[in-house]
Design a protein around this motif. Sequence first.
Motif, PDB file in Angstrom:
ATOM      1  N   ARG A 188       8.019   1.187   6.567  1.00  0.00           N
ATOM      2  CA  ARG A 188       8.062   1.496   5.138  1.00  0.00           C
ATOM      3  C   ARG A 188       8.750   0.338   4.421  1.00  0.00           C
ATOM      4  O   ARG A 188       9.681  -0.256   4.944  1.00  0.00           O
ATOM      5  CB  ARG A 188       8.849   2.776   4.847  1.00  0.00           C
ATOM      6  CG  ARG A 188       9.300   3.550   6.029  1.00  0.00           C
ATOM      7  CD  ARG A 188      10.106   4.751   5.696  1.00  0.00           C
ATOM      8  NE  ARG A 188      11.511   4.538   6.022  1.00  0.00           N
ATOM      9  CZ  ARG A 188      11.959   4.255   7.232  1.00  0.00           C
ATOM     10  NH1 ARG A 188      11.126   4.113   8.230  1.00  0.00           N
ATOM     11  NH2 ARG A 188      13.238   4.081   7.455  1.00  0.00           N
ATOM     12  N   THR A 212      11.498   2.246  12.285  1.00  0.00           N
ATOM     13  CA  THR A 212      12.421   3.094  13.026  1.00  0.00           C
ATOM     14  C   THR A 212      12.102   3.066  14.509  1.00  0.00           C
ATOM     15  O   THR A 212      12.986   2.941  15.348  1.00  0.00           O
ATOM     16  CB  THR A 212      12.341   4.538  12.520  1.00  0.00           C
ATOM     17  OG1 THR A 212      12.544   4.524  11.118  1.00  0.00           O
ATOM     18  CG2 THR A 212      13.390   5.384  13.188  1.00  0.00           C
ATOM     19  N   CYS A 213      10.836   3.232  14.846  1.00  0.00           N
ATOM     20  CA  CYS A 213      10.410   3.153  16.243  1.00  0.00           C
ATOM     21  C   CYS A 213       9.452   1.983  16.410  1.00  0.00           C
ATOM     22  O   CYS A 213       9.706   1.050  17.135  1.00  0.00           O
ATOM     23  CB  CYS A 213       9.709   4.435  16.673  1.00  0.00           C
ATOM     24  SG  CYS A 213      10.832   5.729  17.202  1.00  0.00           S
ATOM     25  N   CYS A 214       8.314   2.080  15.729  1.00  0.00           N
ATOM     26  CA  CYS A 214       7.324   1.023  15.881  1.00  0.00           C
ATOM     27  C   CYS A 214       6.652   0.765  14.542  1.00  0.00           C
ATOM     28  O   CYS A 214       6.935   1.432  13.551  1.00  0.00           O
ATOM     29  CB  CYS A 214       6.294   1.397  16.937  1.00  0.00           C
ATOM     30  SG  CYS A 214       5.157   2.669  16.410  1.00  0.00           S
ATOM     31  N   ALA A 215       5.742  -0.197  14.533  1.00  0.00           N
ATOM     32  CA  ALA A 215       5.107  -0.612  13.281  1.00  0.00           C
ATOM     33  C   ALA A 215       4.351   0.533  12.607  1.00  0.00           C
ATOM     34  O   ALA A 215       4.058   0.462  11.418  1.00  0.00           O
ATOM     35  CB  ALA A 215       4.158  -1.776  13.543  1.00  0.00           C
ATOM     36  N   ALA A 216       4.050   1.600  13.360  1.00  0.00           N
ATOM     37  CA  ALA A 216       3.330   2.723  12.762  1.00  0.00           C
ATOM     38  C   ALA A 216       4.181   3.432  11.715  1.00  0.00           C
ATOM     39  O   ALA A 216       3.640   4.121  10.856  1.00  0.00           O
ATOM     40  CB  ALA A 216       2.895   3.712  13.833  1.00  0.00           C
ATOM     41  N   ASP A 217       5.513   3.305  11.794  1.00  0.00           N
ATOM     42  CA  ASP A 217       6.343   4.006  10.805  1.00  0.00           C
ATOM     43  C   ASP A 217       6.987   3.034   9.811  1.00  0.00           C
ATOM     44  O   ASP A 217       8.019   3.330   9.220  1.00  0.00           O
ATOM     45  CB  ASP A 217       7.389   4.892  11.496  1.00  0.00           C
ATOM     46  CG  ASP A 217       8.323   4.106  12.382  1.00  0.00           C
ATOM     47  OD1 ASP A 217       9.045   3.268  11.858  1.00  0.00           O
ATOM     48  OD2 ASP A 217       8.332   4.343  13.604  1.00  0.00           O
ATOM     49  N   ARG A 228       0.800  -1.216   0.000  1.00  0.00           N
ATOM     50  CA  ARG A 228       0.000   0.000   0.000  1.00  0.00           C
ATOM     51  C   ARG A 228       0.834   1.268   0.000  1.00  0.00           C
ATOM     52  O   ARG A 228       0.294   2.358   0.043  1.00  0.00           O
ATOM     53  CB  ARG A 228      -0.964  -0.018   1.190  1.00  0.00           C
ATOM     54  CG  ARG A 228      -1.946  -1.185   1.082  1.00  0.00           C
ATOM     55  CD  ARG A 228      -2.927  -1.225   2.199  1.00  0.00           C
ATOM     56  NE  ARG A 228      -4.040  -0.334   2.004  1.00  0.00           N
ATOM     57  CZ  ARG A 228      -4.214   0.803   2.638  1.00  0.00           C
ATOM     58  NH1 ARG A 228      -3.321   1.208   3.521  1.00  0.00           N
ATOM     59  NH2 ARG A 228      -5.269   1.539   2.409  1.00  0.00           N
ATOM     60  N   GLN A 229       2.145   1.172   0.041  1.00  0.00           N
ATOM     61  CA  GLN A 229       2.942   2.392  -0.065  1.00  0.00           C
ATOM     62  C   GLN A 229       4.160   2.156  -0.944  1.00  0.00           C
ATOM     63  O   GLN A 229       4.662   1.043  -1.026  1.00  0.00           O
ATOM     64  CB  GLN A 229       3.347   2.927   1.313  1.00  0.00           C
ATOM     65  CG  GLN A 229       3.651   1.883   2.339  1.00  0.00           C
ATOM     66  CD  GLN A 229       4.042   2.520   3.654  1.00  0.00           C
ATOM     67  OE1 GLN A 229       4.695   3.558   3.687  1.00  0.00           O
ATOM     68  NE2 GLN A 229       3.661   1.909   4.747  1.00  0.00           N
ATOM     69  N   ALA A 259      16.267   6.124   1.046  1.00  0.00           N
ATOM     70  CA  ALA A 259      16.919   7.420   1.225  1.00  0.00           C
ATOM     71  C   ALA A 259      18.430   7.267   1.079  1.00  0.00           C
ATOM     72  O   ALA A 259      18.997   6.198   1.298  1.00  0.00           O
ATOM     73  CB  ALA A 259      16.582   7.997   2.590  1.00  0.00           C
ATOM     74  N   LYS A 260      19.081   8.378   0.726  1.00  0.00           N
ATOM     75  CA  LYS A 260      20.532   8.392   0.584  1.00  0.00           C
ATOM     76  C   LYS A 260      21.167   8.150   1.956  1.00  0.00           C
ATOM     77  O   LYS A 260      20.792   8.784   2.927  1.00  0.00           O
ATOM     78  CB  LYS A 260      20.968   9.749   0.043  1.00  0.00           C
ATOM     79  CG  LYS A 260      22.369   9.787  -0.507  1.00  0.00           C
ATOM     80  CD  LYS A 260      22.603  11.183  -1.109  1.00  0.00           C
ATOM     81  CE  LYS A 260      23.922  11.319  -1.837  1.00  0.00           C
ATOM     82  NZ  LYS A 260      25.065  10.755  -1.203  1.00  0.00           N
ATOM     83  N   PRO A 261      22.098   7.205   2.034  1.00  0.00           N
ATOM     84  CA  PRO A 261      22.705   6.885   3.333  1.00  0.00           C
ATOM     85  C   PRO A 261      23.801   7.874   3.710  1.00  0.00           C
ATOM     86  O   PRO A 261      24.313   8.594   2.845  1.00  0.00           O
ATOM     87  CB  PRO A 261      23.301   5.502   3.080  1.00  0.00           C
ATOM     88  CG  PRO A 261      23.654   5.528   1.638  1.00  0.00           C
ATOM     89  CD  PRO A 261      22.635   6.400   0.951  1.00  0.00           C
ATOM     90  N   PRO A 262      24.181   7.918   5.010  1.00  0.00           N
ATOM     91  CA  PRO A 262      25.203   8.865   5.439  1.00  0.00           C
ATOM     92  C   PRO A 262      26.591   8.542   4.893  1.00  0.00           C
ATOM     93  O   PRO A 262      27.318   9.438   4.507  1.00  0.00           O
ATOM     94  CB  PRO A 262      25.181   8.777   6.961  1.00  0.00           C
ATOM     95  CG  PRO A 262      24.357   7.591   7.319  1.00  0.00           C
ATOM     96  CD  PRO A 262      23.565   7.204   6.126  1.00  0.00           C
ATOM     97  N   TYR A 265      10.973  -7.578  10.723  1.00  0.00           N
ATOM     98  CA  TYR A 265      11.344  -6.338  10.037  1.00  0.00           C
ATOM     99  C   TYR A 265      12.825  -6.336   9.700  1.00  0.00           C
ATOM    100  O   TYR A 265      13.606  -7.084  10.272  1.00  0.00           O
ATOM    101  CB  TYR A 265      10.953  -5.129  10.889  1.00  0.00           C
ATOM    102  CG  TYR A 265       9.492  -5.142  11.246  1.00  0.00           C
ATOM    103  CD1 TYR A 265       8.517  -4.916  10.273  1.00  0.00           C
ATOM    104  CD2 TYR A 265       9.068  -5.439  12.533  1.00  0.00           C
ATOM    105  CE1 TYR A 265       7.173  -4.963  10.584  1.00  0.00           C
ATOM    106  CE2 TYR A 265       7.716  -5.483  12.857  1.00  0.00           C
ATOM    107  CZ  TYR A 265       6.776  -5.243  11.871  1.00  0.00           C
ATOM    108  OH  TYR A 265       5.447  -5.302  12.166  1.00  0.00           O
ATOM    109  N   THR A 276      10.779   3.472  -0.941  1.00  0.00           N
ATOM    110  CA  THR A 276      11.760   4.515  -1.230  1.00  0.00           C
ATOM    111  C   THR A 276      13.003   4.242  -0.399  1.00  0.00           C
ATOM    112  O   THR A 276      12.901   3.776   0.723  1.00  0.00           O
ATOM    113  CB  THR A 276      11.244   5.917  -0.878  1.00  0.00           C
ATOM    114  OG1 THR A 276      10.665   5.854   0.413  1.00  0.00           O
ATOM    115  CG2 THR A 276      10.242   6.408  -1.884  1.00  0.00           C
TER     116      THR A 276
END
Lengths: 323, 230
Positions: free
Chosen positions: B175, B168-173, B100-101, B106-109, B228, B104
């Motif tokens: 991706r 990152t923190c929880c399932a809400a974020d 559903r999303q 992101a560019k790594p450090p 995850y 993406t």
Amino acid sequence: VTSASETAKRRITSTDVFCVVLLAAVLVKLTAGSLLDQPSVAAWTTVFAAICIQAAPFLALGIAISTLIAVFVPTSFFDRALPARASLAVPVAAIAGLALPGCECGSVPVSAALVDRGVARGPAMAFLLSAPAINPVVLVATSIAFPGRPVMVLARLLASLLTSVVVGWLWQRAGRSVPLKTRRFVPAGGNRWDVARQTATHDLAQSLGLLCIGAASAAFLNVAVPRSWLDGVAGNAVLGVLALSVLAVLLAVCSEADAFIASSLTQFSLTARLAFMVVGPAVDVKLIALQTGTFGRRFTQRFAPLAFCTAVGAATVIGTLLL
Amino acid sequence: VNARTQSFVLLLFGGALLRVATTDTLLRFVRPSARPWAITAGVAILALASWSLARTTHERAAVDPHGHTGATRTAWLILAPVIAILVVAPPALGAYSAARQPATVAKPPDVAFPPLPAGNPTSIKLIDFAVRALWDDGRTLNGRNMALTGFVLRDRSGGFLLSRLVITCCAADARPVDIAIDSNSAVPAQGTWVTVRGTYAGLAPGDDTLPALKAASIAVISQPANPYDD
């Protein structure tokens, strides 16, 4: 729906609670299998539980700090620590937000304790907005999420500080007509530790309950809002900022994680992604539930729109100047 | 809601939190690094609730100056996560959320990527593979045999994607990270957990944000303890 006074008259014992829990658990257990067959229901339940599990430690930490402030820190401490003039106390309180590492859930009870201890409404609200937005954990997370763009960290710090200070000043002047709900709970007495225990139990039970409302609606929106509608507005500078600001309110992502979401929304301008990170810690559905329960409905009806508009404005100004 | 009920509900919540925090079930919801926080909070809430429960028999009910207790009726809502965690025990997010999303990366450090660890094949995370493919032109992937674990996702045209959610923190974020799998064998059903062995195959045709893997073998596995990509 029973009225509050009826509920107070009826004595609810823990036996009643036990029966209700047992009944609910049995009902859920019987239907859970078929409910979980629906992937959207399963995803909602997972996200709901995840937000509760993730936020509970921060909320508990916030309650611990607010209890210590409420019971052990004398009012005179804040008289000395903050400038007497509210217009000066607002920026001081906003910068003090750097010192509370945590998400936005924890800063609501702490700000409520500050109000109880006689801190003026302007500085207390400045702290409420700045603590979750500019603490070191959040800033480090932002720098990791936007590698090679340290200006993003600076922009977030400045835009969130600007939001906190402007809202603090406005609320100090205009918030007079909106009474903050004062602490309605009065401990039954005993020594200081008993008072602290009763305060913490009451506040934790109330805040966790409110968190559940916020988590339920955030999980619903998380599952229900298709991300594809974002693609249509990403190209437009103004619509992009507005779309990500609204998304920040609806998704209610923890302020320590929002930078990673923002960095993944690569189809949007940097200013729009900055707005996502500035609005989120200031206003979201989970915070609205927590603030309504803590400060009252009339407070939230005015405060949430004010904080939203100020945050969008601050992010747009800082983003245009720096990014 | 009186003080006893509040304490009782908190006792249940603290117990549920401690229970989930001491098992692998926790990893369906949050990152492993959240475990000490969840355990500490669970113990603290249990302790506070037990202390209050033990003492409330000696205390009269809390006095409310306004004569009502409306605000604390919300304490009942705490039963919702208790039931969600202990009774419903929902599965980790998977193919439904990933589909559903858009994925993406992101560019790594770090600009310089170290060589992949030794091993033939070497196990590598999906996010690692995608970052090296998209932001380093796959230089460190070329010529290596790799094993990637994720679940099956069908793209719009029916193609075979290997996907995994990053939190990152929880399932809400959560991706997704997606990788196109170039394979001649039959594609397992949507959401099936598989380990795919193969070699880097550049970017997927027609999509320069989607790295591709040429599959040598596809093995169906059970869901890993941490679902995850951590």
